[in-house]
Design a protein around this motif. Sequence first.
Motif, PDB file in Angstrom:
ATOM      1  N   GLY A   6       0.797  -1.223   0.000  1.00  0.00           N
ATOM      2  CA  GLY A   6       0.000   0.000   0.000  1.00  0.00           C
ATOM      3  C   GLY A   6       0.825   1.267   0.000  1.00  0.00           C
ATOM      4  O   GLY A   6       0.361   2.305  -0.455  1.00  0.00           O
ATOM      5  N   PHE A   7       2.062   1.203   0.508  1.00  0.00           N
ATOM      6  CA  PHE A   7       2.899   2.399   0.528  1.00  0.00           C
ATOM      7  C   PHE A   7       3.604   2.631  -0.807  1.00  0.00           C
ATOM      8  O   PHE A   7       4.051   3.738  -1.090  1.00  0.00           O
ATOM      9  N   TRP A   8       3.755   1.583  -1.557  1.00  0.00           N
ATOM     10  CA  TRP A   8       4.424   1.699  -2.863  1.00  0.00           C
ATOM     11  C   TRP A   8       3.418   1.673  -4.003  1.00  0.00           C
ATOM     12  O   TRP A   8       3.358   2.573  -4.812  1.00  0.00           O
ATOM     13  N   ILE A   9       2.668   0.576  -4.035  1.00  0.00           N
ATOM     14  CA  ILE A   9       1.712   0.360  -5.132  1.00  0.00           C
ATOM     15  C   ILE A   9       0.357   0.101  -4.496  1.00  0.00           C
ATOM     16  O   ILE A   9       0.126  -0.959  -3.891  1.00  0.00           O
ATOM     17  N   PHE A  10      -0.537   1.028  -4.573  1.00  0.00           N
ATOM     18  CA  PHE A  10      -1.801   0.970  -3.851  1.00  0.00           C
ATOM     19  C   PHE A  10      -2.618  -0.257  -4.261  1.00  0.00           C
ATOM     20  O   PHE A  10      -2.793  -0.538  -5.447  1.00  0.00           O
ATOM     21  N   GLY A  11      -3.074  -1.005  -3.239  1.00  0.00           N
ATOM     22  CA  GLY A  11      -3.994  -2.105  -3.475  1.00  0.00           C
ATOM     23  C   GLY A  11      -3.370  -3.381  -3.976  1.00  0.00           C
ATOM     24  O   GLY A  11      -4.082  -4.326  -4.309  1.00  0.00           O
ATOM     25  N   LYS A  12      -2.045  -3.479  -4.030  1.00  0.00           N
ATOM     26  CA  LYS A  12      -1.408  -4.683  -4.566  1.00  0.00           C
ATOM     27  C   LYS A  12      -0.733  -5.457  -3.442  1.00  0.00           C
ATOM     28  O   LYS A  12      -0.044  -4.885  -2.597  1.00  0.00           O
ATOM     29  N   VAL A  16       1.818  -8.873  -2.772  1.00  0.00           N
ATOM     30  CA  VAL A  16       2.765  -9.750  -3.442  1.00  0.00           C
ATOM     31  C   VAL A  16       3.366 -10.690  -2.409  1.00  0.00           C
ATOM     32  O   VAL A  16       3.169 -10.530  -1.200  1.00  0.00           O
ATOM     33  N   LEU A  17       4.128 -11.667  -2.893  1.00  0.00           N
ATOM     34  CA  LEU A  17       4.776 -12.633  -2.013  1.00  0.00           C
ATOM     35  C   LEU A  17       6.262 -12.312  -1.895  1.00  0.00           C
ATOM     36  O   LEU A  17       6.936 -12.044  -2.893  1.00  0.00           O
ATOM     37  N   LEU A  18       6.755 -12.365  -0.646  1.00  0.00           N
ATOM     38  CA  LEU A  18       8.171 -12.165  -0.378  1.00  0.00           C
ATOM     39  C   LEU A  18       8.728 -13.461   0.191  1.00  0.00           C
ATOM     40  O   LEU A  18       8.364 -13.868   1.299  1.00  0.00           O
ATOM     41  N   PRO A  19       9.607 -14.183  -0.533  1.00  0.00           N
ATOM     42  CA  PRO A  19      10.193 -15.415   0.003  1.00  0.00           C
ATOM     43  C   PRO A  19      10.950 -15.117   1.302  1.00  0.00           C
ATOM     44  O   PRO A  19      11.616 -14.094   1.432  1.00  0.00           O
ATOM     45  N   VAL A  20      10.842 -16.033   2.269  1.00  0.00           N
ATOM     46  CA  VAL A  20      11.445 -15.790   3.582  1.00  0.00           C
ATOM     47  C   VAL A  20      12.956 -15.655   3.503  1.00  0.00           C
ATOM     48  O   VAL A  20      13.572 -14.986   4.335  1.00  0.00           O
ATOM     49  N   GLY A  21      13.584 -16.299   2.501  1.00  0.00           N
ATOM     50  CA  GLY A  21      15.023 -16.191   2.371  1.00  0.00           C
ATOM     51  C   GLY A  21      15.483 -14.816   1.921  1.00  0.00           C
ATOM     52  O   GLY A  21      16.672 -14.501   2.002  1.00  0.00           O
ATOM     53  N   ARG A  22      14.559 -13.990   1.436  1.00  0.00           N
ATOM     54  CA  ARG A  22      14.882 -12.633   1.005  1.00  0.00           C
ATOM     55  C   ARG A  22      14.452 -11.613   2.063  1.00  0.00           C
ATOM     56  O   ARG A  22      14.143 -10.468   1.746  1.00  0.00           O
ATOM     57  N   SER A  23      14.412 -12.050   3.317  1.00  0.00           N
ATOM     58  CA  SER A  23      13.958 -11.155   4.386  1.00  0.00           C
ATOM     59  C   SER A  23      14.891 -11.249   5.582  1.00  0.00           C
ATOM     60  O   SER A  23      15.570 -12.255   5.775  1.00  0.00           O
ATOM     61  N   ARG A  52      11.715  -1.302  -6.516  1.00  0.00           N
ATOM     62  CA  ARG A  52      10.359  -0.936  -6.923  1.00  0.00           C
ATOM     63  C   ARG A  52       9.995  -1.618  -8.238  1.00  0.00           C
ATOM     64  O   ARG A  52       8.855  -2.050  -8.426  1.00  0.00           O
ATOM     65  N   GLN A  53      10.978  -1.763  -9.131  1.00  0.00           N
ATOM     66  CA  GLN A  53      10.704  -2.420 -10.406  1.00  0.00           C
ATOM     67  C   GLN A  53      10.313  -3.873 -10.194  1.00  0.00           C
ATOM     68  O   GLN A  53       9.384  -4.386 -10.827  1.00  0.00           O
ATOM     69  N   GLN A  54      11.042  -4.551  -9.274  1.00  0.00           N
ATOM     70  CA  GLN A  54      10.670  -5.930  -8.981  1.00  0.00           C
ATOM     71  C   GLN A  54       9.261  -5.997  -8.391  1.00  0.00           C
ATOM     72  O   GLN A  54       8.491  -6.900  -8.720  1.00  0.00           O
ATOM     73  N   ALA A  55       8.938  -5.077  -7.500  1.00  0.00           N
ATOM     74  CA  ALA A  55       7.600  -5.068  -6.905  1.00  0.00           C
ATOM     75  C   ALA A  55       6.528  -4.899  -7.970  1.00  0.00           C
ATOM     76  O   ALA A  55       5.466  -5.528  -7.911  1.00  0.00           O
ATOM     77  N   GLU A  56       6.794  -4.068  -8.943  1.00  0.00           N
ATOM     78  CA  GLU A  56       5.825  -3.870 -10.020  1.00  0.00           C
ATOM     79  C   GLU A  56       5.733  -5.106 -10.907  1.00  0.00           C
ATOM     80  O   GLU A  56       4.664  -5.426 -11.439  1.00  0.00           O
ATOM     81  N   ASP A  57       6.866  -5.831 -11.057  1.00  0.00           N
ATOM     82  CA  ASP A  57       6.868  -7.011 -11.929  1.00  0.00           C
ATOM     83  C   ASP A  57       6.274  -8.239 -11.242  1.00  0.00           C
ATOM     84  O   ASP A  57       5.906  -9.200 -11.929  1.00  0.00           O
ATOM     85  N   LEU A  58       6.213  -8.244  -9.909  1.00  0.00           N
ATOM     86  CA  LEU A  58       5.690  -9.409  -9.202  1.00  0.00           C
ATOM     87  C   LEU A  58       4.211  -9.606  -9.506  1.00  0.00           C
ATOM     88  O   LEU A  58       3.444  -8.631  -9.542  1.00  0.00           O
ATOM     89  N   PRO A  59       3.784 -10.875  -9.706  1.00  0.00           N
ATOM     90  CA  PRO A  59       2.350 -11.117  -9.918  1.00  0.00           C
ATOM     91  C   PRO A  59       1.578 -10.812  -8.644  1.00  0.00           C
ATOM     92  O   PRO A  59       2.039 -11.058  -7.541  1.00  0.00           O
ATOM     93  N   GLU A  60       0.400 -10.260  -8.828  1.00  0.00           N
ATOM     94  CA  GLU A  60      -0.408  -9.875  -7.674  1.00  0.00           C
ATOM     95  C   GLU A  60      -0.944 -11.119  -6.957  1.00  0.00           C
ATOM     96  O   GLU A  60      -1.317 -12.112  -7.592  1.00  0.00           O
ATOM     97  N   PHE A  61      -0.957 -11.041  -5.631  1.00  0.00           N
ATOM     98  CA  PHE A  61      -1.489 -12.149  -4.818  1.00  0.00           C
ATOM     99  C   PHE A  61      -2.908 -11.811  -4.397  1.00  0.00           C
ATOM    100  O   PHE A  61      -3.191 -10.706  -3.944  1.00  0.00           O
ATOM    101  N   ASN A  62      -3.784 -12.807  -4.578  1.00  0.00           N
ATOM    102  CA  ASN A  62      -5.177 -12.653  -4.173  1.00  0.00           C
ATOM    103  C   ASN A  62      -5.478 -13.643  -3.048  1.00  0.00           C
ATOM    104  O   ASN A  62      -5.065 -14.801  -3.108  1.00  0.00           O
ATOM    105  N   ARG A  87       6.458 -17.722 -11.447  1.00  0.00           N
ATOM    106  CA  ARG A  87       6.405 -16.317 -11.856  1.00  0.00           C
ATOM    107  C   ARG A  87       6.993 -15.441 -10.756  1.00  0.00           C
ATOM    108  O   ARG A  87       7.722 -14.487 -11.028  1.00  0.00           O
ATOM    109  N   VAL A  88       6.682 -15.789  -9.507  1.00  0.00           N
ATOM    110  CA  VAL A  88       7.239 -15.033  -8.373  1.00  0.00           C
ATOM    111  C   VAL A  88       8.745 -15.230  -8.302  1.00  0.00           C
ATOM    112  O   VAL A  88       9.521 -14.275  -8.187  1.00  0.00           O
TER     113      VAL A  88
END
Length: 313
Positions: free
Chosen positions: A57-63, A65-72, A88-98, A110-111
């Motif tokens: 919500g702070f970067w891309i409103f309403g989207k 995404v999944l963040l793998p635990v190894g990248r945290s 930010r580019q990666q965040a925009e390229d990530l498929p949206e999670f529903n 895809r993720v």
Amino acid sequence: MALYKIEEFAPDYRDSFDGKDIKGHGVYTEGDEKVGTVSDILVDEEGRLRYFVVDLGFWIFGKKVLLPVGRSQIDYQADRVYAVGLSRQQAEDLPEFNENMTVDYDYEERVRGVYRTPAAGATGTRATELPVERATPLEASAPLDNAYAASGTGAYSRDTYNYQQEPALYGLNEQNHQNLRLYEERLVANKRRVKTGEVAIGKHVETETQRISVPVEKERVVVERTTPTDAGRPVAPGEATFREGEVAHMEIYEETADVRKEAVVREEVNIRKEVDRETVQAEETIRREELDIDAEGRVIDDKTDRTRRDRSI
């Protein structure tokens, strides 16, 4: 490989995080820019952490995404999760999670494909600066097979893929997720009741001789002889009757002492206990572990809670 929301898999999952809940933690880039919040956590069939669901919500409103635990990296003291190398580019390229979607192999690929592409300018320095702890004991049982190397999407197969093939995405790096516990001893005071004696209270019978004075009355007969005033006066014929055997009767009474015994209540004895309180002093030598930091001249950001630090001095 089915994935589950952590609360559906283990309703008491907070116990694995020392009672804390990572859901709601802010998600930041390595440059301290907030990108969103953790809205959920996905685990595999064995309960191992696989993804953080991040609301951007702070970067891309309403989207989401999944963040793998190894990248945290998780900073429990600041309630933050740092997304390592996320741009930010990666965040925009990530498929949206529903929330209602099924996460299958194709979606995960895809993720993974986005994260396999290095972010421009990613340095990865945040890991060595944070005093972070290991994410959860659930993950402690997940062995990392470092023999696998990710060389591209063509290196993985739908039929043979497993998360251990990509520790960079799903492994909790031991260097960046450490937990050093400091212990101390404390005095614990308990009380126990011990019998120190016994008081027996009974009664016995004593005898004594008592004297009592009782006034009594006794009747006696008093005979008085008097001379009448007309003594010597002649009486008329027939007035004087001389009868032999005439007797006067008078009953005489006296009192006697009638003494008996009766029991009466003399006194009453109440028996009770009272508690006297006093404070006793006890002392014992206790031990405490303190942290020794050998930084070799480097600046260390000590984020220890100051109240805890002052209490330990």
